[in-house]
Motif scaffolding. Sequence first.
Motif, PDB file in Angstrom:
ATOM      1  N   TRP A  24       0.746  -1.248   0.132  1.00  0.00           N
ATOM      2  CA  TRP A  24       0.062  -0.079   0.037  1.00  0.00           C
ATOM      3  C   TRP A  24       0.811   1.183  -0.094  1.00  0.00           C
ATOM      4  O   TRP A  24       1.772   1.371   0.653  1.00  0.00           O
ATOM      5  CB  TRP A  24      -0.882  -0.014   1.025  1.00  0.00           C
ATOM      6  CG  TRP A  24      -2.021  -1.146   1.280  1.00  0.00           C
ATOM      7  CD1 TRP A  24      -1.964  -2.194   2.243  1.00  0.00           C
ATOM      8  CD2 TRP A  24      -3.245  -1.125   0.323  1.00  0.00           C
ATOM      9  NE1 TRP A  24      -2.957  -2.951   1.750  1.00  0.00           N
ATOM     10  CE2 TRP A  24      -3.731  -2.378   0.705  1.00  0.00           C
ATOM     11  CE3 TRP A  24      -3.680  -0.380  -0.406  1.00  0.00           C
ATOM     12  CZ2 TRP A  24      -4.879  -2.712   0.141  1.00  0.00           C
ATOM     13  CZ3 TRP A  24      -4.924  -0.789  -1.133  1.00  0.00           C
ATOM     14  CH2 TRP A  24      -5.557  -1.977  -0.688  1.00  0.00           C
ATOM     15  N   CYS A  34     -15.879   7.436  10.051  1.00  0.00           N
ATOM     16  CA  CYS A  34     -15.473   6.028   9.908  1.00  0.00           C
ATOM     17  C   CYS A  34     -16.725   5.379  10.176  1.00  0.00           C
ATOM     18  O   CYS A  34     -17.352   5.301  11.180  1.00  0.00           O
ATOM     19  CB  CYS A  34     -14.527   5.709  10.927  1.00  0.00           C
ATOM     20  SG  CYS A  34     -13.858   3.973  10.891  1.00  0.00           S
ATOM     21  N   TYR A  43      -7.790   9.580   8.405  1.00  0.00           N
ATOM     22  CA  TYR A  43      -7.763   8.548   7.392  1.00  0.00           C
ATOM     23  C   TYR A  43      -6.605   8.764   6.530  1.00  0.00           C
ATOM     24  O   TYR A  43      -5.861   9.844   6.447  1.00  0.00           O
ATOM     25  CB  TYR A  43      -8.929   8.304   6.695  1.00  0.00           C
ATOM     26  CG  TYR A  43      -9.001   9.489   5.449  1.00  0.00           C
ATOM     27  CD1 TYR A  43      -8.506   9.480   4.256  1.00  0.00           C
ATOM     28  CD2 TYR A  43     -10.021  10.688   6.034  1.00  0.00           C
ATOM     29  CE1 TYR A  43      -8.566  10.283   3.488  1.00  0.00           C
ATOM     30  CE2 TYR A  43     -10.038  11.555   5.077  1.00  0.00           C
ATOM     31  CZ  TYR A  43      -9.410  11.536   3.670  1.00  0.00           C
ATOM     32  OH  TYR A  43      -9.475  12.391   2.632  1.00  0.00           O
ATOM     33  N   GLU A  70      -8.199   4.139   4.541  1.00  0.00           N
ATOM     34  CA  GLU A  70      -7.690   3.278   5.968  1.00  0.00           C
ATOM     35  C   GLU A  70      -7.967   4.273   7.270  1.00  0.00           C
ATOM     36  O   GLU A  70      -7.317   5.148   6.963  1.00  0.00           O
ATOM     37  CB  GLU A  70      -6.269   2.910   5.838  1.00  0.00           C
ATOM     38  CG  GLU A  70      -5.850   2.070   7.215  1.00  0.00           C
ATOM     39  CD  GLU A  70      -4.476   1.516   7.208  1.00  0.00           C
ATOM     40  OE1 GLU A  70      -3.989   0.542   6.766  1.00  0.00           O
ATOM     41  OE2 GLU A  70      -3.485   2.692   7.247  1.00  0.00           O
ATOM     42  N   CYS A  71      -8.796   3.745   8.204  1.00  0.00           N
ATOM     43  CA  CYS A  71      -9.254   4.614   9.417  1.00  0.00           C
ATOM     44  C   CYS A  71      -7.573   4.655  10.145  1.00  0.00           C
ATOM     45  O   CYS A  71      -7.413   3.554  10.551  1.00  0.00           O
ATOM     46  CB  CYS A  71     -10.309   4.046  10.068  1.00  0.00           C
ATOM     47  SG  CYS A  71     -10.593   4.662  11.714  1.00  0.00           S
ATOM     48  N   HIS A  75      -8.206   1.080  11.725  1.00  0.00           N
ATOM     49  CA  HIS A  75      -7.176   0.272  10.696  1.00  0.00           C
ATOM     50  C   HIS A  75      -7.884  -0.714   9.681  1.00  0.00           C
ATOM     51  O   HIS A  75      -7.294  -1.069   8.805  1.00  0.00           O
ATOM     52  CB  HIS A  75      -5.950  -0.425  11.362  1.00  0.00           C
ATOM     53  CG  HIS A  75      -5.172   0.316  12.068  1.00  0.00           C
ATOM     54  ND1 HIS A  75      -4.308   1.386  11.560  1.00  0.00           N
ATOM     55  CD2 HIS A  75      -4.868   0.412  13.407  1.00  0.00           C
ATOM     56  CE1 HIS A  75      -3.735   1.830  12.677  1.00  0.00           C
ATOM     57  NE2 HIS A  75      -4.095   1.429  13.668  1.00  0.00           N
ATOM     58  N   ARG A  76      -9.120  -0.218   9.652  1.00  0.00           N
ATOM     59  CA  ARG A  76     -10.096  -1.045   8.540  1.00  0.00           C
ATOM     60  C   ARG A  76     -10.067  -0.181   7.400  1.00  0.00           C
ATOM     61  O   ARG A  76      -9.788   0.907   7.317  1.00  0.00           O
ATOM     62  CB  ARG A  76     -11.455  -1.308   9.030  1.00  0.00           C
ATOM     63  CG  ARG A  76     -11.713  -2.127  10.245  1.00  0.00           C
ATOM     64  CD  ARG A  76     -12.919  -1.996  10.773  1.00  0.00           C
ATOM     65  NE  ARG A  76     -14.060  -2.595   9.549  1.00  0.00           N
ATOM     66  CZ  ARG A  76     -15.190  -2.720  10.036  1.00  0.00           C
ATOM     67  NH1 ARG A  76     -15.861  -2.402  10.968  1.00  0.00           N
ATOM     68  NH2 ARG A  76     -16.152  -3.087   9.128  1.00  0.00           N
ATOM     69  N   HIS A  77     -10.158  -0.856   6.091  1.00  0.00           N
ATOM     70  CA  HIS A  77     -10.176  -0.557   4.900  1.00  0.00           C
ATOM     71  C   HIS A  77     -11.611  -0.377   4.396  1.00  0.00           C
ATOM     72  O   HIS A  77     -12.585  -1.213   4.545  1.00  0.00           O
ATOM     73  CB  HIS A  77      -9.541  -1.280   3.945  1.00  0.00           C
ATOM     74  CG  HIS A  77      -7.945  -1.166   4.143  1.00  0.00           C
ATOM     75  ND1 HIS A  77      -7.086  -1.791   3.398  1.00  0.00           N
ATOM     76  CD2 HIS A  77      -7.176  -0.456   5.046  1.00  0.00           C
ATOM     77  CE1 HIS A  77      -5.831  -1.465   3.562  1.00  0.00           C
ATOM     78  NE2 HIS A  77      -5.865  -0.918   4.700  1.00  0.00           N
TER      79      HIS A  77
END
Length: 231
Positions: A24, A34, A43, A70-71, A75-77
């Motif tokens: 990434w 989010c 983000y 990405e938060c 850290h979720r996408h």
Amino acid sequence: MLPERGRDGRVTRRARILGTRTAWTPVGDGEFFCPGCGGDRNYQRLTGQRRFTVLGVPVLPRGETGPVVECAACHRHFGADALDHPTTVRFSAMLRDAVHTVALAVLSAGGGCARTALETAAGAVRAAGFADCTEEQLAALVDALAADTGRSYGESYGPGLAIELHEALDPLAPHLAPVGRESILLQGARIALADGPYTPAEREVLATVGAALTICADDVTRLLAAARTPS
């Protein structure tokens, strides 16, 4: 330690030998709402390069992926469309400006001189977030609007004000539940009714408000009638 085996005894081992990996690259950042955290967070906007791996070592490119958001907290996408949702701060400002614009439009259409209408309008605007709004400030703005357009109270409000209503309400409507959209229309209706029955110009303004809020014409008629009935 022996590796896990699939039904053919080879699948799991092969999956560990062969695979893909995404590298990434940050291409931007900011603040967003989010969906995972349920609140405003920072983000990073990422683009990815997928690579085929052997024993975890990248060997061949397999194309690009993303962009994703990405938060910084969870850290979720998420898809890039997550940025279309306004932050809590931005949403509050949009709602405040929408109520203010509707109040001015209704006052300009027919109730600009009536003290009761000004009091009702100022109360709605203060509740929406302009805590220091006064009746005198609204009256001055309505007078300035009338002078700018050359209109008199009660006349058809013209395309300029319709454009302002749509500019304030169109971006907000997709983010409001039906009850929220109806609430804004009803606030305008109460301002119009504060000094007596609807005038034709007030009905015209309120119809425009309803259309901008994606409320169908039949429901606008129903809501305007309900606002006249004391609760």
